[in-house]
Structures are given as structure tokens and as C-alpha cells.
Design an enzyme around this catalytic site. Structure first.
Site, PDB file in Angstrom:
ATOM      1  N   ASP A 154    -109.891  11.624 -89.669  1.00 18.25           N
ATOM      2  CA  ASP A 154    -108.640  11.928 -88.971  1.00 18.25           C
ATOM      3  C   ASP A 154    -107.438  11.327 -89.716  1.00 18.25           C
ATOM      4  O   ASP A 154    -107.596  10.655 -90.740  1.00 18.25           O
ATOM      5  CB  ASP A 154    -108.747  11.370 -87.540  1.00 18.25           C
ATOM      6  CG  ASP A 154    -108.016  12.213 -86.520  1.00 18.25           C
ATOM      7  OD1 ASP A 154    -107.120  12.975 -86.897  1.00 18.25           O
ATOM      8  OD2 ASP A 154    -108.338  12.087 -85.318  1.00 18.25           O
ATOM      9  N   TRP A 216    -104.589  17.951 -89.064  1.00 18.86           N
ATOM     10  CA  TRP A 216    -103.930  18.888 -88.137  1.00 18.86           C
ATOM     11  C   TRP A 216    -103.025  19.879 -88.863  1.00 18.86           C
ATOM     12  O   TRP A 216    -102.043  20.372 -88.298  1.00 18.86           O
ATOM     13  CB  TRP A 216    -103.111  18.127 -87.082  1.00 18.86           C
ATOM     14  CG  TRP A 216    -103.692  16.821 -86.688  1.00 18.86           C
ATOM     15  CD1 TRP A 216    -104.890  16.618 -86.065  1.00 18.86           C
ATOM     16  CD2 TRP A 216    -103.129  15.518 -86.906  1.00 18.86           C
ATOM     17  NE1 TRP A 216    -105.110  15.278 -85.881  1.00 18.86           N
ATOM     18  CE2 TRP A 216    -104.048  14.586 -86.376  1.00 18.86           C
ATOM     19  CE3 TRP A 216    -101.959  15.056 -87.485  1.00 18.86           C
ATOM     20  CZ2 TRP A 216    -103.814  13.201 -86.431  1.00 18.86           C
ATOM     21  CZ3 TRP A 216    -101.719  13.693 -87.530  1.00 18.86           C
ATOM     22  CH2 TRP A 216    -102.640  12.784 -87.005  1.00 18.86           C
ATOM     23  N   GLY A 217    -103.322  20.159 -90.115  1.00 23.75           N
ATOM     24  CA  GLY A 217    -102.468  21.061 -90.893  1.00 23.75           C
ATOM     25  C   GLY A 217    -101.369  20.327 -91.645  1.00 23.75           C
ATOM     26  O   GLY A 217    -100.760  20.896 -92.549  1.00 23.75           O
ATOM     27  N   ASP A 237    -104.150  19.760 -81.974  1.00 23.79           N
ATOM     28  CA  ASP A 237    -105.351  19.846 -81.134  1.00 23.79           C
ATOM     29  C   ASP A 237    -105.320  21.058 -80.195  1.00 23.79           C
ATOM     30  O   ASP A 237    -104.316  21.336 -79.533  1.00 23.79           O
ATOM     31  CB  ASP A 237    -105.481  18.592 -80.268  1.00 23.79           C
ATOM     32  CG  ASP A 237    -105.869  17.385 -81.095  1.00 23.79           C
ATOM     33  OD1 ASP A 237    -105.857  17.470 -82.337  1.00 23.79           O
ATOM     34  OD2 ASP A 237    -106.192  16.346 -80.487  1.00 23.79           O
TER      35      ASP A 237
HETATM   36  C1  GAL Z   1    -107.211  13.849 -82.917  1.00 27.12           C
HETATM   37  C2  GAL Z   1    -108.117  14.963 -83.385  1.00 27.12           C
HETATM   38  C3  GAL Z   1    -109.036  15.327 -82.263  1.00 27.12           C
HETATM   39  C4  GAL Z   1    -109.839  14.101 -81.854  1.00 27.12           C
HETATM   40  C5  GAL Z   1    -108.897  12.955 -81.503  1.00 27.12           C
HETATM   41  C6  GAL Z   1    -109.659  11.667 -81.258  1.00 27.12           C
HETATM   42  O1  GAL Z   1    -106.373  13.473 -83.950  1.00 27.12           O
HETATM   43  O2  GAL Z   1    -107.344  16.058 -83.773  1.00 27.12           O
HETATM   44  O3  GAL Z   1    -109.890  16.382 -82.629  1.00 27.12           O
HETATM   45  O4  GAL Z   1    -110.679  13.746 -82.920  1.00 27.12           O
HETATM   46  O5  GAL Z   1    -107.989  12.724 -82.556  1.00 27.12           O
HETATM   47  O6  GAL Z   1    -108.830  10.581 -80.997  1.00 27.12           O
END
Ligand code: GAL
Length: 414
Positions: A154, A216-217, A237
Site C-alpha cells: 500500500d 490507488w492510481g 477504494d
Molecule cells: C487502502 C487500500 C485498501 C485497504 C486499506 C487497508 O489504502 O486501498 O484496499 O488495503 O488501505 O487499510
């Protein structure tokens, strides 16, 4: 709290080399030749995960989904303890994962499935647990030793702008924060370089892992992702409602040229059977993810899912479109606002087609063989992938599509 501060200082003290994203090897490791399929707890459970839930889900996945091709059970955020061990190693949450990740991985492998895990390129994960920044090689080795087959990585607390926020999240004053990171995460640290470093750390750890880029792109991962990972998120998301699903489709649509075997656009995990997504919407969502050659990561509670949800997730003919070896991401060929026609070329020379009704009223929709790019033929075999029926048609398909619904066909010249 003290141990988190210790992590921050350790990270700052490290010399952190910056890899070049364009460097060396394209990923030719044979992984993800078709879009990865599996399950991830985030959409249905968020942080509320335990080893019992994961084992029960592994059992359900083996029983209900494995035969349709689902392979990777991927832990998301919140599996880890709030602080690293004295040696800097990541630790599993001592209460919720008391038997450790290795034991869980062994259990999942024993069912013939593969296991994935989540970490973050920055200082903290999105849920403010220890991130991998400063520990890429060490964490990759830990994951390899545990038997991990897939890493979702992430991008929280990784932008230089987020440093003050990251510090305050772990209780440091801005002043102390700036003393610890006078230059933030360093010039040249960005999505492309950070993910390339983790790619190299995984390679050095010696265990093949599907590498899922989750920025996220941001940082345009479709431009460099193919040399770095096997899939890259293209959007923020997803949420478990129709507006989110169609919004994500729009963001992912134009990126079709970047997808192909070994490297996929990832419009996020499935919301089939989650939240307010109805079975009609779930079928449309699943159809569109297959058309877009998206990773198919189920996000619902597999232990209790009704047959209606199971039947969507295990429609093997829709899955075959997603997994088609040509690896083309389908494109939108007609669009009048609420009504869209999508086309995907398939390895056998045929076409998959989706007639998508985004609107609130049923609509009669049609598409011709010529619009699908099929050559002239006396007739065409048309297979309705949701009705399971086959028919021969002369030149056009016309069908009534439910509101928030989709019809999906496979078409070949006879
Ligand atoms: C976001 C991610 C989600 C999930 C979340 C967990 O950044 O896009 O899919 O993993 O974090 O905290």
C-alpha cells in the site's frame, strides 16, 4: 507508543538506496499470466480479522471457490502487531494471530491454496500499524520465510507531505518529526522508485510472490507497473454500492492499452455480496470486472454467502472471459450515457460482449457483429453467459437489460 517511535528513528537512520523503476528486468517470472483470483477480507471485515476467520474462510474457499479458479487468500491491513520486535522483524498481532502467520500459511497451503499478505511502502500502514519503510529487504525475507505467495503493498504515509501527519499519528511533535526526517522520505522516493525497491527485495528474498501495487492510481502505475509488479490499483477504494462500481469502471476504462499477461490494471476488489450491492448489480459488477481483465478478488463473507452470491462468483464462463489467455482488457464501444456496450477480443477469435445498463429503468439494447469487429458470416453462435443458453443469430443481438444490470455474451462466427 515508545516502540513505534523506535521504529521511526531506526528508519530515519538507515541509508535507503533508491532503485530506478526502469531498471533491469521486466517481470518475466511467469506469475499472473492471467488476472489473479482469490479473496481478501478488507471489503467485508476491515480490521476485524482473526486467524479463526481466516482458517474458516480458507476452508470455505477450498470447498466453494477453488474449483472455479480462486487461488490466493490475501490478508489485508491489521494482521500485524502495533510494534516490530527488538530485531526489527514484523510480528503478527499477538492476540488475533496468536499462532503466527507461518502456521496460517501452512494451513492454507495444506488446502492447495496460496496465501498473500499486506504491507505498506511508507512509515505506517493505512491503519497506522508499522509500515515497511526502512525495512523492505527485512520484511521481504520475513514474508518469504513464512511462505507468502502474494504481497499487496500500500501507499499510506509514504508521500513526503504526509510526514508530519505520520509523526503526529504516533505521538511525535512536528518539531521532533522534522528532526527525525529533516528531508522527509528523501528526494527521489516516489511510487515508481519505492515499488521497484520492494520488487528487488522480493527477488532477493528468493520466493516468487505476486506483487500487487496499491497506490490507488497515484503515480500513474500503469506507466511503470509492468516492470515492477503484476497488478496495480488504478483507482481509490471501491465501496459496496452501485455508484462506486460505475465510477470505478469509468476510471479504469481508458487504461486498457496497459493491461496484458503478467501485468494488470486493478480496479479494486469485488463487492459482490457485500453492502447494498444487489444480485443484479453483483452480476453486472462481476461481468464488467471480467470484461476489464481485472483481478477477481472476492470480498464477501465466504462462510455464509447465499447461493445467489456463490452462483455469481463461480460462473465459470464469465470467469473464462476474465482469464482468457489473450489477456486483452475490454473496451467501451458504444455509450449513450446510461447504456454502454463493451467488447473484449478473445484468444479463439471470438468476442465477449457486455450490454451494461447503468440507469434506473429497464432498457432494450443491441449490438451488431460488425460493431464487435467480427467479420461477415451467415450466422453467429451466441452464448448468453448468465442465462446459460446458446443460440444462432444473423447479425445483431437485442436484449432487454434490467436497471443496474448487464447482459453478457460470447460471440463467434458460425
Ligand atoms: C487502502 C487500500 C485498501 C485497504 C486499506 C487497508 O489504502 O486501498 O484496499 O488495503 O488501505 O487499510
Amino acid at each position: 507508543m515508545r516502540s513505534r517511535i523506535a521504529i521511526l528513528i531506526t528508519a530515519a537512520a538507515m541509508v535507503f538506496p533508491v532503485a530506478s523503476p526502469a531498471a533491469s528486468h521486466a517481470l518475466d517470472d511467469g506469475l499472473a499470466q492471467t488476472p489473479p483470483m482469490g479473496w481478501n477480507p478488507w471489503n467485508a471485515f476491515g480490521c476485524d480479522i482473526t486467524e479463526d476467520l481466516i482458517r474458516e474462510t480458507a476452508d470455505a474457499m477450498a470447498e466453494k471457490l477453488q474449483g472455479a479458479g480462486y487461488e490466493y487468500l490475501v490478508l489485508d491491513d491489521c494482521w500485524m502487531a502495533p510494534a516490530r520486535g527488538a530485531d526489527g522483524n514484523l510480528l503478527p498481532d499477538p492476540i488475533r494471530f496468536s499462532h503466527g502467520i507461518k502456521a496460517l500459511a501452512d494451513y492454507v497451503h495444506g488446502l492447495g491454496l496460496k496465501i498473500g499478505i499486506y504491507q505498506d511502502a511508507g512509515l505506517l500502514t493505512c491503519q497506522r500499524l508499522p509500515g515497511s519503510y526502512g525495512f523492505y529487504e527485512q520484511d521481504a525475507k520475513t514474508f518469504a520465510a513464512w511462505g507468502i505467495d502474494y504481497l499487496k503493498f500500500d501507499w499510506c504515509f509514504a508521500n513526503v507531505d504526509n510526514i508530519p501527519y505520520a509523526c503526529s499519528a504516533v505521538g511525535l511533535s512536528i518539531q521532533t518529526c522534522l528532526e527525525v526526517w529533516p528531508k522527509g522520505l528523501g528526494a527521489g522516493f516516489n511510487q515508481a522508485t519505492a515499488y521497484a525497491m520492494m520488487r528487488d527485495a522480493i527477488a532477493a528474498a528468493g520466493r516468487p510472490m505476486v506483487f500487487s501495487i496499491c497506490s490507488w492510481g497515484s503515480g500513474d502505475p500503469w506507466l511503470w507497473g509492468k516492470n515492477t509488479g503484476h497488478l496495480w490499483r488504478t483507482t481509490p477504494d471501491i465501496e459496496a454500492n452501485w455508484e462506486s462500481i460505475v465510477g470505478i469502471i469509468d476510471q479504469n476504462a481508458d487504461l486498457a492499452p496497459y493491461a496484458g499477461p503478467g501485468g494488470w490494471n486493478d480496479p479494486d476488489m469485488l463487492e459482490v455480496g457485500v453492502g447494498s450491492v444487489t444480485p443484479v448489480e453483483g452480476r453486472a459488477h462481476f461481468s464488467m470486472w471480467a470484461m476489464m481483465a481485472a483481478p477477481l478478488m472476492a470480498g464477501n463473507d465466504l462462510r455464509t454467502m447465499p447461493d445467489e452470491t456463490l452462483n455469481i462468483l463461480t460462473n465459470t464462463e464469465v470467469i473464462a472471459v476474465d482469464q482468457d489467455p489473450l489477456g486483452e482488457q475490454g473496451v467501451r464501444i458504444l455509450d449513450d450515457g446510461d447504456h454502454e456496450v463493451w467488447r473484449k477480443r478473445l484468444a479463439d477469435g471470438g468476442r465477449a460482449v457486455v450490454l451494461l445498463n447503468r440507469g434506473a429503468a429497464a432498457a432494450e439494447m443491441s449490438v451488431t457483429a460488425a460493431q464487435l469487429g467480427l467479420g461477415p458470416a451467415a450466422s453467429y453462435h451466441v452464448h448468453d453467459l448468465w442465462a446459460g443458453t446458446a443460440s444462432g443469430v444473423e447479425g445483431a443481438i437485442t436484449v432487454t437489460v434490467e436497471p443496474h444490470g448487464a447482459a453478457m455474451f460470447r460471440v463467434n462466427a458460425a
